[in-house]
Design an enzyme around this catalytic site. Structure first.
Site, PDB file in Angstrom:
ATOM      1  CB  SER A 153      -0.794   0.068   1.189  1.00  0.00           C
ATOM      2  OG  SER A 153      -1.789  -1.059   1.334  1.00  0.00           O
ATOM      3  CD  GLU A 236      -0.310  -4.907   8.709  1.00  0.00           C
ATOM      4  OE1 GLU A 236      -0.409  -4.496   7.544  1.00  0.00           O
ATOM      5  OE2 GLU A 236       0.455  -6.005   9.083  1.00  0.00           O
TER       6      GLU A 236
END
Length: 399
Positions: A153, A236
């Site tokens: 990403s 995360e």
């Protein structure tokens, strides 16, 4: 470093209001505002002084966030999420003082954007099997890195990456990894877009050929990359699945809005499905709140895998129900234009976009299958899955 006691909630509110009086959020440029917020210790209040914090209890971050939100103050942009939620806590835990001073402030102010180079074409769910190699030259004290990463990403916007690479192929796979900070602008790094079913290229594949990393940009010891990476992964999963959410927030919001505003779409079957989904979503929201309270007294643990798993399952159920509710209208796709976005923008797009994008939730941030293993073994205490490659040197594993 101050020896003064950590502030309480009232003292923090006064501190934020004094800060806002000196830095008008309406007129101060966002980067300047965020940098000053870091310097005032109001970035992450539980971080040490000098690292964007005040050494205060983590639970008090919510007090700070509420004050800044009420003032409509600038916040880091959406594409800073990897730096904020994953790189920052890892740098705090394993970085040297020089690394913390170098990276944390521009990370929070979004002057420097980060991405995460973990997954590879042959090492996604089995992350410890990464094949990207880093070779150390003792004369220059520099590592040369070669390999490929995927599903990255915001790599197209990033300045730095947190990178896991294999530094010793002669030991079992979990033990031969090291963890680095990579300058994405290195000439040995090439970022290519990956177009998704949504039409966008939010993700990228990254090719690394002869990129050079000074040993000073290693986080943790040589061979300790798995330990460091687990800190990143635990943070995360909380960052993805454990964010504060209002009741009927997130993906559920457009579904409940359509149900209330368009009674002609309702059927008894859909009502039953929506009620079940509402209850499950509310249970997940409250579980996330409990997890955040647990974080106030410690670091993220394997419980974060549960909230991330619930996030993926519920998003996919919710977006599927939205398409059912909208019928033919839900099949229309608003825009399949190729673009490289700076965020997901889920609620700004149509139902079809949300439905397609939610499919990735069960892959990104740890696949749902891996998360179920973690929950089974590390939360529920069930017997471990048989791992025939556990003590086999990485170079002897079949490719």
């Amino acid at each position: 470093m101050s020896n003064a006691p950590a502030p309480d909630a009232d003292a923090l509110r006064r501190r934020v209001r004094d800060f806002l009086a000196a830095h008008d959020p309406a007129t101060t440029p966002p980067t300047e505002f965020l940098g000053a917020r870091f310097d005032a210790g109001l970035a992450w209040v539980h971080f040490p002084e000098g690292d964007g914090g005040l050494g205060a209890p983590r639970a008090l971050q919510q007090v700070v966030n509420e004050e800044f939100a009420a003032a409509e103050a600038p916040e880091p942009p959406a594409h800073a999420v990897i730096g904020l939620g994953m790189a920052a806590p890892t740098i705090l835990a394993f970085g040297t003082e020089e690394q913390r001073r170098r990276y944390l402030r521009p990370l929070f102010s979004a002057e420097e954007i980060w991405c995460q180079l973990f997954s590879e074409p042959g090492a996604g769910s089995d992350l410890a099997a990464v094949a990207t190699r880093a070779v150390h030259d003792p004369e220059t004290d520099v590592w040369t890195v070669d390999g490929q990463k995927v599903w990255t990403s915001f790599a197209h916007m990033a300045d730095f990456a947190i990178l896991v690479a294999r530094t010793d192929p002669d030991v079992p796979k979990h033990r031969g990894l090291s963890y680095f900070v990579l300058d994405i602008h290195d000439p040995g790094v090439e970022v290519r877009p990956l177009r998704q079913a949504t039409g966008e290229a939010e993700f990228n594949e990254v090719f690394i050929s002869g990129a050079r990393i000074p040993d000073a940009d290693r986080l943790g010891g040589v061979g300790e990359g798995w330990k460091v990476a687990n800190t990143t992964l635990m943070n995360e999963r909380v960052a993805i699945g454990g964010r504060a959410m209002p009741r009927e927030g997130g993906m559920l919001a457009p579904v409940t809005a359509a149900w209330r505003e368009r009674p002609e779409l309702r059927t008894p079957g859909l009502q039953d499905d929506l009620l079940r989904l509402w209850v499950d979503t509310e249970a997940a929201r409250l579980t996330g709140e409990r997890l955040r309270q647990q974080l106030a007294v410690g670091a993220p643990g394997p419980e974060g895998s549960a909230v991330k798993l619930a996030f993926a399952v519920l998003n996919q159920r919710t977006t599927g129900l939205e398409l059912e509710l909208l019928g033919d209208e839900g099949l229309r796709y608003d825009d399949w234009t190729f673009r490289r976005p700076d965020g997901t923008g889920w609620n700004e797009r149509a139902a079809g976009f949300r439905y397609l994008r939610a499919k990735g939730n069960s892959i990104e941030g740890g696949t749902s299958e891996v998360l179920r293993n973690i929950i089974a073994e590390r939360v529920l205490g069930l017997p471990q899955e048989i791992r025939v490659d556990k003590d086999v040197p990485w170079k002897e594993l079949p490719r």
